[in-house]
Design an enzyme around this catalytic site. Structure first.
Site, PDB file in Angstrom:
ATOM      1  N   SER A 153       2.706   5.917   1.488  1.00  0.00           N
ATOM      2  CA  SER A 153       3.421   4.655   1.300  1.00  0.00           C
ATOM      3  C   SER A 153       2.551   3.543   0.736  1.00  0.00           C
ATOM      4  O   SER A 153       3.054   2.485   0.385  1.00  0.00           O
ATOM      5  CB  SER A 153       4.035   4.182   2.622  1.00  0.00           C
ATOM      6  OG  SER A 153       3.054   3.617   3.459  1.00  0.00           O
ATOM      7  N   LYS A 191      -0.336  -1.310   6.498  1.00  0.00           N
ATOM      8  CA  LYS A 191       0.644  -1.956   5.631  1.00  0.00           C
ATOM      9  C   LYS A 191       0.177  -3.364   5.239  1.00  0.00           C
ATOM     10  O   LYS A 191      -0.722  -3.943   5.848  1.00  0.00           O
ATOM     11  CB  LYS A 191       1.995  -2.095   6.350  1.00  0.00           C
ATOM     12  CG  LYS A 191       2.716  -0.789   6.650  1.00  0.00           C
ATOM     13  CD  LYS A 191       3.253  -0.130   5.397  1.00  0.00           C
ATOM     14  CE  LYS A 191       4.054   1.120   5.739  1.00  0.00           C
ATOM     15  NZ  LYS A 191       3.221   2.177   6.306  1.00  0.00           N
TER      16      LYS A 191
END
Length: 233
Positions: A153, A191
């Site tokens: 991701s 993230k």
């Protein structure tokens, strides 16, 4: 000569290197320069690289080295030596060596390796009692540990499955920084951090994934990305 945006970007990169020891992420540069997309950052970096102001260090994410710096902005005030629109968006430059004092190339330190971290949906952050040898030149000041990346991701930030994320321990971070976020005291993920309308948003760097949104009490910052190590088989 550089455009005003190129000048602004190289100043921002230098400021972040002096403050944190690592170059800013593309997301941070986009926000600092008020650009609409990361492609604009790519174009600015490519232009600075072509002109010999910066270089990208191979096989490392968020690794920019300043080779020379702009000194004087042209346009407005006593230094305005040009006229019209050209003077307002162009800067004159004098070369100067970047202030870097790298660690000796052969210096290696061992930092704790705490299992795997998700660059995808959150997974459990393991507390394995292992260590990882790391070139000291990759680490700035502070306490560090490593996590092995699992998932894809964050690939648009240059972070791939199997990479070792080098993390500087901290419980705070600015919007746009890549962090280790502990979610609900049990799962960790890597993230981009954003705070929006009283919520915490954890953004991926892959269009195939959606952002994760939580209440502030659900998310605890446990460090921010300082560098990467990659193995080639």
């Amino acid at each position: 000569m550089l455009t005003a945006k190129q000048h602004e970007l190289i100043r921002f990169i230098q400021q972040r290197l002096e403050e944190t020891g690592i170059s800013p992420s593309f997301e941070e540069m986009k926000e600092a320069l008020d650009l609409k997309s990361k492609s604009g950052v790519h174009r600015l970096i490519s232009a600075l690289e072509e002109r010999g102001f910066i270089r990208r260090l191979p096989n490392r994410a968020r690794a920019l080295e300043i080779l020379k710096q702009p000194e004087d902005v042209v346009g407005g005030g006593a230094k305005a030596a040009q006229s019209g629109s050209e003077a307002s968006n162009v800067v004159d430059i004098r070369t100067a060596q970047a202030k870097t004092v790298p660690a000796p190339i052969n210096d290696v330190v061992e930092i704790p390796l705490h299992g795997r971290i998700a660059a995808g949906a959150p997974i459990e952050a393991l507390e394995d009692h292992q260590s990882l040898p790391v070139p000291a030149a990759l680490l700035g000041p502070g306490d560090h540990y490593a996590l092995e990346v699992s998932g894809d991701s964050m690939i648009e930030a240059g972070i791939f499955d199997g990479d070792f994320a080098l993390i500087r321990r901290t419980d705070s971070a600015r919007d746009g920084e890549i962090v280790v976020a502990l979610v609900n005291n049990e799962e960790a993920t890597l993230k981009y951090l954003h705070r929006d309308s009283g919520r915490v948003r954890l953004d991926p760097a892959n269009a195939s994934y959606e952002a994760q949104v939580y209440d502030p009490h659900q998310v605890q910052v446990q460090g921010k990305l300082a560098g990467l190590l990659r193995r080639y088989h």
